[in-house]
Design a protein around this motif. Sequence first.
Motif, short mmCIF file in Angstrom:
data_model
loop_
_atom_site.label_atom_id
_atom_site.label_comp_id
_atom_site.label_asym_id
_atom_site.label_seq_id
_atom_site.Cartn_x
_atom_site.Cartn_y
_atom_site.Cartn_z
N ASP A 34 0.99 -1.24 -0.21
CA ASP A 34 0.05 -0.10 0.01
C ASP A 34 1.13 1.24 -0.17
O ASP A 34 0.56 2.57 -0.79
CB ASP A 34 -1.24 -0.07 1.12
N ASP A 35 2.02 0.94 0.34
CA ASP A 35 2.61 2.39 0.97
C ASP A 35 3.33 2.56 -0.33
O ASP A 35 3.79 3.84 -1.08
CB ASP A 35 3.95 1.84 2.00
N LEU A 36 3.73 2.16 -1.12
CA LEU A 36 4.46 1.59 -2.30
C LEU A 36 3.91 2.12 -3.70
O LEU A 36 4.69 2.79 -4.12
CB LEU A 36 5.03 0.27 -3.00
N ALA A 37 2.51 2.00 -3.63
CA ALA A 37 1.63 2.15 -4.66
C ALA A 37 1.19 3.98 -4.27
O ALA A 37 0.25 4.63 -4.68
CB ALA A 37 0.47 1.74 -4.52
N ASN A 38 1.34 4.63 -3.13
CA ASN A 38 1.41 5.42 -2.38
C ASN A 38 2.05 7.22 -2.29
O ASN A 38 2.70 6.70 -2.27
CB ASN A 38 0.44 5.45 -1.31
N PRO A 39 1.80 7.65 -3.69
CA PRO A 39 2.72 8.59 -4.19
C PRO A 39 2.69 9.58 -2.87
O PRO A 39 3.79 10.60 -2.85
CB PRO A 39 2.10 9.35 -5.64
N GLU A 40 1.92 9.87 -2.07
CA GLU A 40 1.86 10.61 -0.58
C GLU A 40 2.91 10.01 0.01
O GLU A 40 3.40 10.53 0.29
CB GLU A 40 0.64 10.70 -0.21
N ILE A 41 3.59 9.13 0.36
CA ILE A 41 4.40 8.74 0.81
C ILE A 41 5.69 8.78 0.03
O ILE A 41 5.81 7.58 -1.24
CB ILE A 41 4.73 7.14 1.29
N SER A 42 6.82 8.92 0.11
CA SER A 42 8.19 9.35 0.33
C SER A 42 8.90 7.92 -0.45
O SER A 42 8.35 6.65 0.81
CB SER A 42 8.94 10.31 0.93
N MET A 43 9.50 8.13 -1.07
CA MET A 43 9.61 6.49 -1.77
C MET A 43 10.94 6.12 -0.34
O MET A 43 11.12 5.20 -0.44
CB MET A 43 10.44 6.31 -2.69
N LYS A 44 12.03 7.10 -0.18
CA LYS A 44 12.51 7.03 1.32
C LYS A 44 12.29 6.30 2.19
O LYS A 44 12.58 5.97 2.93
CB LYS A 44 13.15 9.19 1.17
N ASP A 45 11.28 6.48 2.92
CA ASP A 45 10.23 6.61 3.65
C ASP A 45 9.97 4.97 3.06
O ASP A 45 9.69 4.25 4.44
CB ASP A 45 9.28 6.67 4.23
N VAL A 46 9.57 4.88 2.30
CA VAL A 46 9.01 3.63 1.91
C VAL A 46 10.11 2.30 2.20
O VAL A 46 10.39 1.04 2.68
CB VAL A 46 8.95 3.42 0.88
N MET A 47 11.61 3.22 1.78
CA MET A 47 12.96 2.14 1.95
C MET A 47 13.11 1.57 2.99
O MET A 47 13.13 0.67 3.48
CB MET A 47 13.59 2.82 1.29
N LYS A 48 13.08 2.60 4.38
CA LYS A 48 13.44 2.84 5.04
C LYS A 48 12.45 1.81 5.63
O LYS A 48 13.06 0.98 6.81
CB LYS A 48 13.17 4.26 6.17
N ALA A 49 11.19 2.19 6.04
CA ALA A 49 10.93 0.76 6.44
C ALA A 49 10.97 -0.81 5.89
O ALA A 49 11.00 -1.12 7.13
CB ALA A 49 9.07 1.02 6.42
N ALA A 50 11.19 -0.85 4.55
CA ALA A 50 11.35 -1.55 4.03
C ALA A 50 12.61 -2.18 4.76
O ALA A 50 12.42 -3.90 5.05
CB ALA A 50 10.89 -2.12 2.71
N LEU A 51 13.29 -1.68 4.81
CA LEU A 51 14.57 -2.75 5.21
C LEU A 51 15.01 -2.49 7.19
O LEU A 51 15.63 -2.94 6.91
CB LEU A 51 15.80 -0.99 4.49
N ALA A 52 14.14 -1.88 7.75
CA ALA A 52 14.22 -2.19 9.33
C ALA A 52 13.75 -3.49 9.54
O ALA A 52 13.56 -3.48 10.06
CB ALA A 52 13.04 -0.47 9.40
N LYS A 53 12.80 -3.97 8.25
CA LYS A 53 11.93 -5.39 8.99
C LYS A 53 12.95 -6.30 8.96
O LYS A 53 14.14 -6.51 8.42
CB LYS A 53 11.22 -5.68 7.49
#
Length: 424
Positions: A405-424
């Motif tokens: 959902d975050d990946l598809a949402n242009p309102e959430i920056s790709m930097k934030d999407v990446m940070k959340a994914a790498l923190a898992k």
Amino acid sequence: MSGEDQTVIIIGAGQAGGQCAASLRRNGWTGRIILAGSEPHPPYQRPPLSKAYLSGEIGEDRLWLQPPETWDAQNVELRTSATATSLNREARTVSFDDGSSETYDALVIATGSRVRTLPVPGADQDGVRYLRTIADVDHLKGDFIPGKRIAIIGGGYIGLEAASVAKKLGAEPIVLEAMDRLLARVAVPELSQFYLDTHRDHGVTVELGAQVAEIITKGGGLLGGKKKITGVKLADGRTLACDSVLVGIGILPNQELAAEAGLATGNGIEVDSQCRTSDPAIYAIGDCAEQENWLTGTRLRLESVPNALDQAKHAAAAICGSPAPKPEVPWFWSDQYHLKLQTAGLIGTQDTTIQRRPADNTELGHFSLFHLKDGVIIAADCVNDAHGFMAAKMMIAQRASPNPDDLANPEISMKDVMKAALAK
């Protein structure tokens, strides 16, 4: 080993061969380096050939990998117009077409690839062009002028880039693709449709499912003179008028020299993770090499500059006994009109594709497609989206699982999407 009193011969002076020579010196190789290439030019970049060089935006001197005099400064023996004709593995010698031979301690085969030729009547006529070398493009430039109609056979990246340049220069391109969509071998349907719409919007005629049966010519005969191309006949019986033909239907690895020497070959020269062939003294890199890909676990021959450079660095490190560099995520790019496509990873096994498009993207010139398998991102196609590309590349390297959902949402920056994914 440092290389003192030892010789490395690199056959092929393209981007892979040139990078290997430079990397050997950077890794401390002090011995002799012979860099031999069949073309009359010093090592140069091929991607700009179908883009900025064809369009005239840059000159030949902007293609060089490094200034020609730098090879002398690095004590690299650059031999242009030198084609290797045979290898003697027992004697460790390479023979060249001028009758000379050289002895090696380590050999790197970077012979690259050649164009796949069009197997139809008339394809051998003057005016049927290919796009692989500087000389090819220099011949092509006369066809990319106002008033000229060019049939471009093949709807892959080379053909589409050439079509965009032709349109820019005032020529009339016709793209003929044998399959039912553009970029069918390298892109998902969504990206194929986007580029089909883009080219048609720019006034390019695109024919899908167009099997070429013959190149039509006139002239010649008893009076002599060159035949002139007048059209392309399709398998369905139609003939499309044109003044010239550009063929872009793929490339084939130049592996014959290796095969004749008894090295293991498949879809390219088979190499291990350090780019060694079945002979431990011989390496192969670039378009001619088939290697197990660290991301997919399958043997692949990747036709890309980043792969060529990566393999060159690995081969140089192995020859010098240096630590192997970290493998790169495969990536590719294409420039067409105002669009820069950057692709990271490798498609083919994805089970999900997520589109990310800004809400204000009225011209459809900024979007990304992210491809996942079992929730893990494996590839991304990013059009005018450098931030998305860089984030995707890092996530692919870490085999991350971004929130869909975050990946598809242009309102959430790709930097934030990446940070959340790498923190898992």
